[in-house]
Design an enzyme around this catalytic site. Structure first.
Site, PDB file in Angstrom:
ATOM      1  N   ASP A   1       5.153  71.852  90.854  1.00 15.04           N
ATOM      2  CA  ASP A   1       4.220  73.111  91.727  1.00 15.04           C
ATOM      3  C   ASP A   1       4.950  74.459  91.339  1.00 15.04           C
ATOM      4  OD1 ASP A   1       3.775  73.661  95.201  1.00 15.04           O
ATOM      5  OD2 ASP A   1       5.103  75.198  93.886  1.00 15.04           O
TER       6      ASP A   1
ATOM      7  N   ASP B   1      -1.767  73.419  93.762  1.00 17.38           N
ATOM      8  CA  ASP B   1      -1.275  73.464  92.219  1.00 17.38           C
ATOM      9  C   ASP B   1      -0.004  72.262  92.801  1.00 17.38           C
ATOM     10  OD1 ASP B   1      -0.164  74.575  94.596  1.00 17.38           O
ATOM     11  OD2 ASP B   1       1.295  75.714  94.355  1.00 17.38           O
TER      12      ASP B   1
END
Length: 361
Positions: free
Chosen positions: A249, A293
């Site tokens: 992440d 993301d």
């Protein structure tokens, strides 16, 4: 062969290619691969048309030569399609000229044939016969198929991820298939093997291309979530103990988008994707963009800590007006896991712990 059956096979093949050509035309804007594929379909339609007329009117030498010409253009179009799929770029004009030499030689042979019948000629009984250079002409055109299949094989061995390797193998196989059915057509002239074989090859390659586009993330060119779920399912079925699932992440990505704009955020995601490709040096590594993301890596190796260090190092070296890094959650495969989602949850919990440590700093 029964003329009615041949006509049915012919029109089915042309109908398939017309449909594929129309679908390709609708979606070919700014897509070199689809433009090349459309050229293949269009030239095969012309080849089949002239080939059919030639078989019904064997006295017409011009139609025979036109059929040969479209065949040469088809082979070159297939070769060019392979180049665009493999993203092969010719850096020098001489390389481009070398790639065109077989096509140029084929056209020259066709022009010379009108003078001396070196490829095909009409005998005293009004039947077509092969000239002394007919075999040379066939081998020259097969050269494109052979080189295209060989290139696809080489690129599949160098592929960094499973999806690329599979796509390149499919292309190589079908280039070899077309070369084989073309040879069989020369042996069994009364049966439209080439017509059927190339049409089916075009259909399967098109389906493979569409499948690839469905399973590829358009921004990062990594595997998308659909492909990730399929791959994790395959991993669970194979039950390879030496596997690690990494969930990544991007740190403070929302802040990056809010401060520097979504264009910079997209550029950061592309750069991170390239870093992941460079860091994953094992050919068996699988990389996907899970969404937003978040990224996922399936690592099959013995140095997962080294992989994480390389990922951090490559990303931290990126040149952006903001600090860029990722948090990584890692989970080894355990035999007690029954579903891929259970494996993912374990890795995601580790990621949550890493994100929590980042906030506490």
């Amino acid at each position: 062969m029964n003329e009615i059956l041949f006509a049915e096979i012919y029109y089915i093949c042309v109908a398939i290619m017309l449909i594929l050509g129309f679908k390709t035309y609708r979606s070919m804007i700014k897509n070199t691969q689809k433009v090349s594929f459309l050229a293949v379909v269009f030239l095969h339609i012309l080849y089949f048309q002239t080939n059919l007329v030639r078989m019904t009117n064997t006295q017409n030498l011009f139609l025979n030569e036109m059929s040969f010409l479209f065949f040469s253009l088809c082979t070159f179009s297939w070769f060019n399609y392979i180049q665009t799929m493999l993203e092969v770029r010719y850096e020098k004009k001489t390389q481009t000229l070398i790639a065109l030499i077989p096509l140029i030689v084929s056209v020259v042979l066709l022009l010379v044939n009108t003078l001396n019948g070196c490829l095909i000629y009409i005998d005293h009984n009004g039947n077509f016969q092969e000239g002394p250079l007919y075999l040379l002409y066939v081998l020259i055109n097969d050269f494109y198929y052979f080189v295209g299949a060989y290139q696809a094989y080489v690129y599949s061995c160098r592929a960094n991820n499973y999806q690329q390797k599979k796509s390149y193998q499919i292309l190589g196989i079908y280039m070899a298939v077309i070369m084989i059915v073309g040879t069989l057509q020369d042996i069994f002239r009364s049966i439209p093997i080439f017509c059927v074989g190339t049409s089916l090859s075009i259909l399967i390659v098109y389906i493979s291309l569409e499948e690839q586009m469905i399973s590829i993330d358009p921004l990062t060119q990594l595997n998308n979530r659909n492909r990730m779920e399929q791959y994790l399912f395959e991993c669970m079925r194979n039950a390879d103990v030496n596997m690690y699932l990494l969930v990544l992440d991007v740190d403070k990505f929302k802040q990056i988008n809010d401060t520097y704009g979504h264009a910079q955020g997209d550029l950061a995601l592309k750069s991170i994707a390239n870093c992941l490709k460079e860091a994953c040096i094992e050919k068996s590594d699988f990389i996907a963009r899970y969404g937003g993301d978040e990224f996922v890596i399936v690592y099959k190796g013995n140095d997962v800590e080294g992989l994480c260090q390389r990922i951090h190092m490559y990303i931290q070296q990126l040149s952006f007006p903001f600090d860029l890094d990722v948090s990584i959650g890692c989970a080894p495969y355990q035999s007690g896991l029954r579903k891929w989602n259970d494996w993912f949850i374990v890795a995601d919990k580790q990621l949550y712990q890493e994100k929590k440590k980042l906030k506490d700093r």
